[in-house]
Design a protein around this motif. Structure first.
Motif, PDB file in Angstrom:
ATOM      1  N   MET A   1      30.517  64.960  82.914  1.00  0.00           N
ATOM      2  CA  MET A   1      30.936  65.639  81.691  1.00  0.00           C
ATOM      3  C   MET A   1      31.717  64.651  80.824  1.00  0.00           C
ATOM      4  O   MET A   1      32.481  63.843  81.314  1.00  0.00           O
ATOM      5  CB  MET A   1      31.785  66.849  82.043  1.00  0.00           C
ATOM      6  N   THR A   2      31.541  64.736  79.535  1.00  0.00           N
ATOM      7  CA  THR A   2      32.188  63.854  78.584  1.00  0.00           C
ATOM      8  C   THR A   2      33.532  64.425  78.144  1.00  0.00           C
ATOM      9  O   THR A   2      33.682  65.634  78.008  1.00  0.00           O
ATOM     10  CB  THR A   2      31.279  63.701  77.337  1.00  0.00           C
ATOM     11  N   LEU A   3      34.491  63.543  77.911  1.00  0.00           N
ATOM     12  CA  LEU A   3      35.769  63.995  77.352  1.00  0.00           C
ATOM     13  C   LEU A   3      35.541  64.473  75.925  1.00  0.00           C
ATOM     14  O   LEU A   3      34.758  63.885  75.190  1.00  0.00           O
ATOM     15  CB  LEU A   3      36.791  62.862  77.369  1.00  0.00           C
ATOM     16  N   SER A   4      36.245  65.503  75.529  1.00  0.00           N
ATOM     17  CA  SER A   4      36.050  66.059  74.188  1.00  0.00           C
ATOM     18  C   SER A   4      36.559  65.086  73.118  1.00  0.00           C
ATOM     19  O   SER A   4      37.494  64.319  73.349  1.00  0.00           O
ATOM     20  CB  SER A   4      36.775  67.392  74.047  1.00  0.00           C
ATOM     21  N   THR A   5      35.930  65.148  71.965  1.00  0.00           N
ATOM     22  CA  THR A   5      36.346  64.283  70.863  1.00  0.00           C
ATOM     23  C   THR A   5      37.762  64.626  70.403  1.00  0.00           C
ATOM     24  O   THR A   5      38.493  63.735  69.966  1.00  0.00           O
ATOM     25  CB  THR A   5      35.368  64.378  69.676  1.00  0.00           C
ATOM     26  N   ASP A   6      38.157  65.891  70.514  1.00  0.00           N
ATOM     27  CA  ASP A   6      39.530  66.281  70.150  1.00  0.00           C
ATOM     28  C   ASP A   6      40.542  65.607  71.069  1.00  0.00           C
ATOM     29  O   ASP A   6      41.587  65.133  70.627  1.00  0.00           O
ATOM     30  CB  ASP A   6      39.711  67.796  70.200  1.00  0.00           C
ATOM     31  N   LEU A   7      40.239  65.572  72.364  1.00  0.00           N
ATOM     32  CA  LEU A   7      41.132  64.911  73.314  1.00  0.00           C
ATOM     33  C   LEU A   7      41.157  63.406  73.067  1.00  0.00           C
ATOM     34  O   LEU A   7      42.231  62.795  73.023  1.00  0.00           O
ATOM     35  CB  LEU A   7      40.700  65.205  74.750  1.00  0.00           C
ATOM     36  N   LEU A   8      39.997  62.815  72.900  1.00  0.00           N
ATOM     37  CA  LEU A   8      39.940  61.369  72.670  1.00  0.00           C
ATOM     38  C   LEU A   8      40.727  60.951  71.433  1.00  0.00           C
ATOM     39  O   LEU A   8      41.331  59.881  71.409  1.00  0.00           O
ATOM     40  CB  LEU A   8      38.485  60.910  72.550  1.00  0.00           C
ATOM     41  N   ALA A   9      40.730  61.797  70.418  1.00  0.00           N
ATOM     42  CA  ALA A   9      41.418  61.465  69.160  1.00  0.00           C
ATOM     43  C   ALA A   9      42.929  61.333  69.323  1.00  0.00           C
ATOM     44  O   ALA A   9      43.586  60.713  68.492  1.00  0.00           O
ATOM     45  CB  ALA A   9      41.100  62.515  68.100  1.00  0.00           C
ATOM     46  N   ILE A  10      43.478  61.898  70.393  1.00  0.00           N
ATOM     47  CA  ILE A  10      44.929  61.829  70.579  1.00  0.00           C
ATOM     48  C   ILE A  10      45.347  60.947  71.753  1.00  0.00           C
ATOM     49  O   ILE A  10      46.536  60.733  71.967  1.00  0.00           O
ATOM     50  CB  ILE A  10      45.556  63.233  70.745  1.00  0.00           C
ATOM     51  N   LEU A  11      44.381  60.429  72.496  1.00  0.00           N
ATOM     52  CA  LEU A  11      44.731  59.598  73.649  1.00  0.00           C
ATOM     53  C   LEU A  11      45.171  58.207  73.218  1.00  0.00           C
ATOM     54  O   LEU A  11      44.509  57.549  72.424  1.00  0.00           O
ATOM     55  CB  LEU A  11      43.556  59.478  74.611  1.00  0.00           C
ATOM     56  N   ALA A  12      46.286  57.774  73.773  1.00  0.00           N
ATOM     57  CA  ALA A  12      46.817  56.442  73.515  1.00  0.00           C
ATOM     58  C   ALA A  12      47.324  55.876  74.828  1.00  0.00           C
ATOM     59  O   ALA A  12      47.632  56.614  75.769  1.00  0.00           O
ATOM     60  CB  ALA A  12      47.952  56.510  72.501  1.00  0.00           C
ATOM     61  N   SER A  69      28.346  46.401  72.879  1.00  0.00           N
ATOM     62  CA  SER A  69      26.906  46.668  72.888  1.00  0.00           C
ATOM     63  C   SER A  69      26.595  48.153  72.769  1.00  0.00           C
ATOM     64  O   SER A  69      25.541  48.536  72.272  1.00  0.00           O
ATOM     65  CB  SER A  69      26.250  46.091  74.142  1.00  0.00           C
ATOM     66  N   SER A  70      27.520  49.001  73.207  1.00  0.00           N
ATOM     67  CA  SER A  70      27.326  50.450  73.119  1.00  0.00           C
ATOM     68  C   SER A  70      27.905  51.050  71.845  1.00  0.00           C
ATOM     69  O   SER A  70      27.749  52.244  71.607  1.00  0.00           O
ATOM     70  CB  SER A  70      27.969  51.134  74.334  1.00  0.00           C
ATOM     71  N   GLY A  71      28.596  50.245  71.062  1.00  0.00           N
ATOM     72  CA  GLY A  71      29.184  50.742  69.826  1.00  0.00           C
ATOM     73  C   GLY A  71      30.305  51.740  70.067  1.00  0.00           C
ATOM     74  O   GLY A  71      30.486  52.682  69.286  1.00  0.00           O
ATOM     75  N   ILE A  72      31.067  51.533  71.122  1.00  0.00           N
ATOM     76  CA  ILE A  72      32.166  52.459  71.449  1.00  0.00           C
ATOM     77  C   ILE A  72      33.328  52.205  70.508  1.00  0.00           C
ATOM     78  O   ILE A  72      33.811  51.085  70.373  1.00  0.00           O
ATOM     79  CB  ILE A  72      32.606  52.277  72.918  1.00  0.00           C
ATOM     80  N   ALA A  73      33.775  53.269  69.866  1.00  0.00           N
ATOM     81  CA  ALA A  73      34.890  53.182  68.922  1.00  0.00           C
ATOM     82  C   ALA A  73      36.205  53.436  69.662  1.00  0.00           C
ATOM     83  O   ALA A  73      36.219  54.136  70.681  1.00  0.00           O
ATOM     84  CB  ALA A  73      34.719  54.203  67.803  1.00  0.00           C
ATOM     85  N   PRO A  74      37.303  52.895  69.138  1.00  0.00           N
ATOM     86  CA  PRO A  74      38.604  53.196  69.757  1.00  0.00           C
ATOM     87  C   PRO A  74      38.941  54.672  69.597  1.00  0.00           C
ATOM     88  O   PRO A  74      38.390  55.364  68.732  1.00  0.00           O
ATOM     89  CB  PRO A  74      39.580  52.303  68.999  1.00  0.00           C
ATOM     90  N   THR A  75      39.868  55.144  70.418  1.00  0.00           N
ATOM     91  CA  THR A  75      40.234  56.559  70.382  1.00  0.00           C
ATOM     92  C   THR A  75      40.822  56.956  69.034  1.00  0.00           C
ATOM     93  O   THR A  75      40.729  58.123  68.646  1.00  0.00           O
ATOM     94  CB  THR A  75      41.224  56.895  71.514  1.00  0.00           C
ATOM     95  N   PHE A  76      41.447  56.033  68.334  1.00  0.00           N
ATOM     96  CA  PHE A  76      41.943  56.293  66.981  1.00  0.00           C
ATOM     97  C   PHE A  76      42.098  54.964  66.255  1.00  0.00           C
ATOM     98  O   PHE A  76      42.100  53.909  66.882  1.00  0.00           O
ATOM     99  CB  PHE A  76      43.263  57.083  66.985  1.00  0.00           C
ATOM    100  N   ASP A  77      42.186  55.027  64.945  1.00  0.00           N
ATOM    101  CA  ASP A  77      42.375  53.825  64.129  1.00  0.00           C
ATOM    102  C   ASP A  77      43.862  53.578  63.925  1.00  0.00           C
ATOM    103  O   ASP A  77      44.621  54.526  63.701  1.00  0.00           O
ATOM    104  CB  ASP A  77      41.689  53.956  62.771  1.00  0.00           C
ATOM    105  N   THR A  78      44.239  52.328  63.990  1.00  0.00           N
ATOM    106  CA  THR A  78      45.653  51.989  63.773  1.00  0.00           C
ATOM    107  C   THR A  78      45.924  51.722  62.322  1.00  0.00           C
ATOM    108  O   THR A  78      45.096  51.506  61.525  1.00  0.00           O
ATOM    109  CB  THR A  78      46.056  50.762  64.600  1.00  0.00           C
TER     110      THR A  78
END
Length: 78
Positions: A1-12, A69-78
């Motif tokens: 199962m994938t982590l939700s985008t809402d959760l990823l947006a706040i993970l630091a 190579s997978s185009g993975i973005a950071p959890t948030f932009d600084t």
């Protein structure tokens, strides 16, 4: 199962408070600045500094190759 985008947006990173990369295929959140990996166990990020794993230079390069190579973005932009 994938982590939700809402959760990823706040993970630091709990240590430097910066963004992480979620490498879903390896069940980890990665901080390239500290070369530290946080495991995701049973779809729950383990964000404890004491349980994080430091990675060596070769593993850092490998993880960053996957990120790029997978185009993975950071959890948030600084």
């Amino acid at each position: 199962m994938t982590l939700s985008t809402d959760l990823l947006a706040i993970l630091a990173c709990p240590e430097d408070k910066g963004p992480l990369y979620y490498v879903e295929a390896e069940d980890l959140l990665y901080n390239p600045r500290l070369q530290r990996a946080y495991e995701v166990r049973d779809d729950i990020p383990v964000m404890l500094i004491d349980e994080a794993r430091n990675v060596d230079g070769a593993e850092h390069d490998r993880i960053m190759d996957v990120v790029e190579s997978s185009g993975i973005a950071p959890t948030f932009d600084t």
